[in-house]
Design a protein around this motif. Structure first.
Motif, PDB file in Angstrom:
ATOM      1  N   ARG A 120      17.328  96.368  37.190  1.00 16.65           N
ATOM      2  CA  ARG A 120      16.396  96.918  36.195  1.00 16.65           C
ATOM      3  C   ARG A 120      17.129  97.273  34.896  1.00 16.65           C
ATOM      4  O   ARG A 120      16.518  97.408  33.851  1.00 16.65           O
ATOM      5  N   MET A 150      11.902  86.453  43.845  1.00 16.81           N
ATOM      6  CA  MET A 150      10.731  87.061  43.220  1.00 16.81           C
ATOM      7  C   MET A 150      10.842  88.586  43.184  1.00 16.81           C
ATOM      8  O   MET A 150      10.415  89.222  42.221  1.00 16.81           O
ATOM      9  N   GLU A 151      11.428  89.154  44.233  1.00 19.60           N
ATOM     10  CA  GLU A 151      11.671  90.603  44.250  1.00 19.60           C
ATOM     11  C   GLU A 151      12.614  90.993  43.111  1.00 19.60           C
ATOM     12  O   GLU A 151      12.384  91.979  42.407  1.00 19.60           O
ATOM     13  N   LYS A 173      10.762  90.876  39.787  1.00 19.10           N
ATOM     14  CA  LYS A 173       9.867  92.032  39.641  1.00 19.10           C
ATOM     15  C   LYS A 173      10.650  93.271  39.199  1.00 19.10           C
ATOM     16  O   LYS A 173      10.228  93.994  38.301  1.00 19.10           O
ATOM     17  N   ALA A 226      11.857  93.038  35.567  1.00 17.27           N
ATOM     18  CA  ALA A 226      10.781  93.217  34.591  1.00 17.27           C
ATOM     19  C   ALA A 226      10.341  94.667  34.457  1.00 17.27           C
ATOM     20  O   ALA A 226       9.680  95.029  33.478  1.00 17.27           O
ATOM     21  N   THR A 227      10.734  95.510  35.388  1.00 16.45           N
ATOM     22  CA  THR A 227      10.260  96.894  35.433  1.00 16.45           C
ATOM     23  C   THR A 227      10.489  97.649  34.134  1.00 16.45           C
ATOM     24  O   THR A 227       9.575  98.281  33.607  1.00 16.45           O
ATOM     25  N   SER A 249       7.176  90.097  31.578  1.00 18.77           N
ATOM     26  CA  SER A 249       6.460  89.770  32.808  1.00 18.77           C
ATOM     27  C   SER A 249       7.455  89.311  33.872  1.00 18.77           C
ATOM     28  O   SER A 249       8.603  88.990  33.560  1.00 18.77           O
ATOM     29  N   GLU A 250       6.989  89.265  35.112  1.00 15.88           N
ATOM     30  CA  GLU A 250       7.845  88.755  36.187  1.00 15.88           C
ATOM     31  C   GLU A 250       8.212  87.296  35.929  1.00 15.88           C
ATOM     32  O   GLU A 250       9.335  86.878  36.224  1.00 15.88           O
ATOM     33  N   GLU A 251       7.290  86.535  35.354  1.00 19.55           N
ATOM     34  CA  GLU A 251       7.561  85.132  35.034  1.00 19.55           C
ATOM     35  C   GLU A 251       8.654  85.013  33.975  1.00 19.55           C
ATOM     36  O   GLU A 251       9.507  84.128  34.050  1.00 19.55           O
TER      37      GLU A 251
END
Length: 147
Positions: free
Chosen positions: A55, A86-87, A90, A93-94, A99-101
């Motif tokens: 993060r 993917m985790e 995520k 992006a926090t 975005s996650e993408e």
């Protein structure tokens, strides 16, 4: 030129590591004070800790997640690896407002370290190494086929 930094926990002889622990205590300084473009981080086992330190990775930097172990011949499950990537996206992006993408575009995948960092090597053969590299290729293709 792109400059990267690998934080190695060791591939000592016969697949033995020499350190463990998460990146939590060093993440802020590591990602914000060391002037490199990308970080090669080992995440093949629990000894690397969680993805939470990611993060703190600024939006202008990339991370290469070493998710596939180079120590043992057993192949990781590709679906589990996708979930882990993917985790990580995520979590990245926090705090960045992306975005996650968008965060996913700043992630790469690799083995956790070299296959023979020590003269005695690790406990896997040439065919095992080829299978691991094919797995990483398949993982990358499944995640970024449209990129």
């Amino acid at each position: 030129m792109t400059v990267g930094l690998h934080l190695c926990r060791g591939n000592f002889r016969h697949s033995i590591h020499f350190s463990e622990g998460g990146y939590d205590a060093i993440a802020v300084k590591l990602f914000n004070e060391i002037d490199v473009d990308c970080y090669y981080l080992e995440y093949d086992t629990e000894r690397a800790g969680s993805f939470e330190p990611l993060r703190h990775l600024p939006k202008n930097k990339t991370v290469v997640l070493g998710l596939v172990t180079s120590k043992f011949p057993e192949l990781e499950d590709i679906e589990a690896l996708k979930g882990r990537v993917m985790e990580a996206a995520k979590i990245m992006a926090t705090d960045t407002g992306e975005s996650e993408e968008e965060a996913l575009k700043r992630i790469c995948v690799s083995p956790q370290c070299g296959f023979a960092s020590h003269s005695e090597g690790n406990l896997l053969g040439m065919d095992d190494m080829k299978k691991k590299l094919a797995l990483i290729k398949d993982l990358a293709t499944s995640l970024w086929a449209d990129a």
